[in-house]
Design a protein around this motif. Structure first.
Motif, PDB file in Angstrom:
ATOM      1  N   GLN A 128      29.051  42.279  27.261  1.00 24.89           N
ATOM      2  CA  GLN A 128      30.212  41.869  26.316  1.00 24.89           C
ATOM      3  C   GLN A 128      31.045  41.202  27.070  1.00 24.89           C
ATOM      4  O   GLN A 128      32.147  40.633  26.592  1.00 24.89           O
ATOM      5  CB  GLN A 128      30.806  43.290  25.714  1.00 24.89           C
ATOM      6  CG  GLN A 128      30.083  43.664  24.638  1.00 24.89           C
ATOM      7  CD  GLN A 128      29.697  42.920  23.632  1.00 24.89           C
ATOM      8  OE1 GLN A 128      30.662  42.291  22.872  1.00 24.89           O
ATOM      9  NE2 GLN A 128      28.167  42.409  23.297  1.00 24.89           N
ATOM     10  N   SER A 133      33.122  36.260  29.609  1.00 25.44           N
ATOM     11  CA  SER A 133      34.262  35.949  29.122  1.00 25.44           C
ATOM     12  C   SER A 133      34.838  34.787  30.105  1.00 25.44           C
ATOM     13  O   SER A 133      34.628  34.827  31.581  1.00 25.44           O
ATOM     14  CB  SER A 133      35.263  36.970  29.192  1.00 25.44           C
ATOM     15  OG  SER A 133      34.607  37.948  28.188  1.00 25.44           O
ATOM     16  N   TYR A 144      33.431  49.833  21.436  1.00 23.25           N
ATOM     17  CA  TYR A 144      34.344  48.626  21.341  1.00 23.25           C
ATOM     18  C   TYR A 144      35.753  49.087  21.935  1.00 23.25           C
ATOM     19  O   TYR A 144      36.250  47.953  22.722  1.00 23.25           O
ATOM     20  CB  TYR A 144      34.396  48.174  20.244  1.00 23.25           C
ATOM     21  CG  TYR A 144      35.037  46.636  20.313  1.00 23.25           C
ATOM     22  CD1 TYR A 144      34.529  45.696  21.150  1.00 23.25           C
ATOM     23  CD2 TYR A 144      35.841  46.245  19.480  1.00 23.25           C
ATOM     24  CE1 TYR A 144      35.054  44.539  21.037  1.00 23.25           C
ATOM     25  CE2 TYR A 144      36.666  45.237  19.450  1.00 23.25           C
ATOM     26  CZ  TYR A 144      36.129  44.107  20.367  1.00 23.25           C
ATOM     27  OH  TYR A 144      36.714  43.061  20.559  1.00 23.25           O
ATOM     28  N   HIS A 145      36.251  50.151  21.713  1.00 23.23           N
ATOM     29  CA  HIS A 145      37.522  50.432  22.278  1.00 23.23           C
ATOM     30  C   HIS A 145      37.477  50.781  23.802  1.00 23.23           C
ATOM     31  O   HIS A 145      38.453  50.204  24.479  1.00 23.23           O
ATOM     32  CB  HIS A 145      38.161  51.887  21.756  1.00 23.23           C
ATOM     33  CG  HIS A 145      39.260  52.184  22.099  1.00 23.23           C
ATOM     34  ND1 HIS A 145      40.503  51.555  22.174  1.00 23.23           N
ATOM     35  CD2 HIS A 145      39.895  53.693  22.274  1.00 23.23           C
ATOM     36  CE1 HIS A 145      41.694  52.050  22.592  1.00 23.23           C
ATOM     37  NE2 HIS A 145      41.428  53.337  22.665  1.00 23.23           N
ATOM     38  N   ARG A 186      37.285  46.786  25.046  1.00 23.38           N
ATOM     39  CA  ARG A 186      38.521  46.243  24.825  1.00 23.38           C
ATOM     40  C   ARG A 186      39.633  46.691  25.829  1.00 23.38           C
ATOM     41  O   ARG A 186      40.440  45.832  26.457  1.00 23.38           O
ATOM     42  CB  ARG A 186      39.237  46.464  23.610  1.00 23.38           C
ATOM     43  CG  ARG A 186      38.712  45.625  22.193  1.00 23.38           C
ATOM     44  CD  ARG A 186      39.114  46.202  20.947  1.00 23.38           C
ATOM     45  NE  ARG A 186      40.857  45.648  20.905  1.00 23.38           N
ATOM     46  CZ  ARG A 186      41.670  46.000  20.388  1.00 23.38           C
ATOM     47  NH1 ARG A 186      41.311  47.172  19.560  1.00 23.38           N
ATOM     48  NH2 ARG A 186      42.894  45.598  20.576  1.00 23.38           N
ATOM     49  N   THR A 187      39.710  47.920  26.193  1.00 19.58           N
ATOM     50  CA  THR A 187      40.529  48.694  27.100  1.00 19.58           C
ATOM     51  C   THR A 187      40.054  48.037  28.639  1.00 19.58           C
ATOM     52  O   THR A 187      41.095  47.567  29.475  1.00 19.58           O
ATOM     53  CB  THR A 187      40.529  50.272  27.202  1.00 19.58           C
ATOM     54  OG1 THR A 187      40.508  50.543  26.002  1.00 19.58           O
ATOM     55  CG2 THR A 187      41.320  50.677  28.347  1.00 19.58           C
ATOM     56  N   LYS A 203      41.197  44.318  28.601  1.00 18.30           N
ATOM     57  CA  LYS A 203      42.539  44.089  28.721  1.00 18.30           C
ATOM     58  C   LYS A 203      43.077  44.147  30.289  1.00 18.30           C
ATOM     59  O   LYS A 203      44.050  43.635  30.877  1.00 18.30           O
ATOM     60  CB  LYS A 203      43.244  44.928  27.783  1.00 18.30           C
ATOM     61  CG  LYS A 203      44.948  45.102  27.816  1.00 18.30           C
ATOM     62  CD  LYS A 203      45.464  45.921  26.665  1.00 18.30           C
ATOM     63  CE  LYS A 203      46.926  45.687  26.927  1.00 18.30           C
ATOM     64  NZ  LYS A 203      47.601  46.657  25.876  1.00 18.30           N
ATOM     65  N   THR A 252      38.681  38.693  27.708  1.00 21.52           N
ATOM     66  CA  THR A 252      38.903  38.533  26.265  1.00 21.52           C
ATOM     67  C   THR A 252      37.323  38.923  25.611  1.00 21.52           C
ATOM     68  O   THR A 252      36.444  38.086  25.505  1.00 21.52           O
ATOM     69  CB  THR A 252      39.260  37.327  25.712  1.00 21.52           C
ATOM     70  OG1 THR A 252      40.493  37.118  26.329  1.00 21.52           O
ATOM     71  CG2 THR A 252      39.323  37.443  24.116  1.00 21.52           C
TER      72      THR A 252
END
Length: 351
Positions: A30, A34, A128-129, A132-133, A136, A141
């Protein structure tokens, strides 16, 4: 233009290596591509990240000193291990971002401070949380995470296997502790009653659902002799000494020297009061009780709710009457039933 390398340290225990590797693969899938940078994960159980002969502890210290994010993998087992706590503490005092993730039955309510203060993430329902953390914090992204993504499914499968492993480990650990309790209890009953320890067997039964029927099934046996294991069977409510213990939720004393149990035919047997037949045919009664002089059963009732019972078998050749043995054994067996109940409810050692 060269991309900035961002580092993620995955803190885990060796027994959960497969789960840590699945998480590493998900992060790579994932985040690695990026546009804002490149992510690299470190976990000590990935054999391709450590060279043969390399100082493992020195490498862990080096990786912790230069990591951007530390993911602490917390399960009911790993939370008790010093390495995860040590790595988490090292990350915290050096102001690294610490993200605790919990799984395999551990919940926010069971996570101690200071980990719970870091807004822990449920790895099974919130992967996914987590991504994302991490993204970030690394100025990355991450794309949305499809539920059917192969890496996501691999992680879910790894969590399920780990949960099953922990359940089996917990059961085995509890069984071992209950057996220890049985061995001391057998010795105490033998000392009080004057019968040999080899002539006493103890069993723990709990209520289980098998083929849509609730039954009592033995899950621990304790005996200080080399006698063969007795047949493993289940008992419906009201059948056998343990089944009657379940139905009445009271102590049961089955004195097999009672002359009424000398019935010679099924017809004679059926003439006995129902409370003496224990819900059994003459054949089943004799098959089950022939080796014994007495059978005792005591209910396990933590918080006044029946969940099983503890039983004891006294071999037929002992020279002490069942009534005398019960007088010596009842206090011990009631204490054992209380201890076993605490273990099964998670309040006794081991939890």
């Amino acid at each position: 233009m060269q991309k900035t390398v961002r580092r993620v340290f995955i803190s885990h225990i060796h027994e959960e290596k497969g789960l840590a590797l699945a998480l590493q693969e998900l992060i790579y899938e994932q985040l690695r591509d990026s546009l804002a940078g490149t992510v690299q994960c470190f976990l000590s159980s990935d054999r391709f990240q450590l060279d043969a002969g390399e100082d493992w502890i020195a490498r862990v210290k080096e990786e912790l000193s230069k990591t951007d994010v530390v993911v602490l993998m917390l399960s009911p087992e790993s939370l008790k291990r010093h390495w995860v706590n040590l790595e988490g503490g090292a990350a915290w005092v050096t102001d690294r971002l610490v993200i605790p993730v919990h799984y395999s039955g551990l919940t926010v309510a069971n996570i101690p401070r200071p980990y719970v203060d870091f807004n822990a993430i449920d790895l099974e329902t919130e992967p996914y949380h987590l991504l994302r953390t991490i993204g970030k914090s690394l100025v990355l992204t991450p794309p949305p995470l499809p539920h059917d993504h192969p890496a996501h499914k691999k992680l879910q499968d790894a969590i399920a296997r780990n949960t099953q492993r922990l359940a089996a480990w917990k059961t085995d650990t509890r069984k071992g502790h209950i057996q220890e309790i049985f061995y001391f209890a057998i010795a105490e009953i033998a000392d009080r009653s004057g019968i040999p320890v080899r002539d006493i067997g103890m069993h723990a039964w709990n209520v289980q659902t098998i083929d849509s029927q609730e039954v009592l099934k033995r899950f621990v046996r304790g005996r200080l002799s080399h006698s063969p294991t007795s047949p493993l069977r289940v008992w419906p409510r009201g059948d056998g000494a343990v089944g009657v213990c379940w139905a009445t939720e009271q102590d049961i004393v089955l004195d097999l020297t009672d002359l009424r149990y000398s019935a010679n035919s099924e017809a004679e047997w059926q003439k006995l009061p129902a409370e003496l037949r224990f819900g059994m045919s003459l054949h089943d009664f004799r098959q089950t009780t022939t080796p014994f002089k007495a059978i005792f059963a005591v209910p396990i009732k933590p918080e006044e709710s029946f969940i099983g019972c503890v039983s004891a078998n006294i071999d037929r050749d002992v020279g002490v009457s069942p009534a005398e043995i019960w007088r010596s054994a009842k206090e011990v067996m009631r204490r054992v039933a209380t201890d076993v109940g605490r273990i099964l409810q998670g309040d006794g050692h081991p939890a």
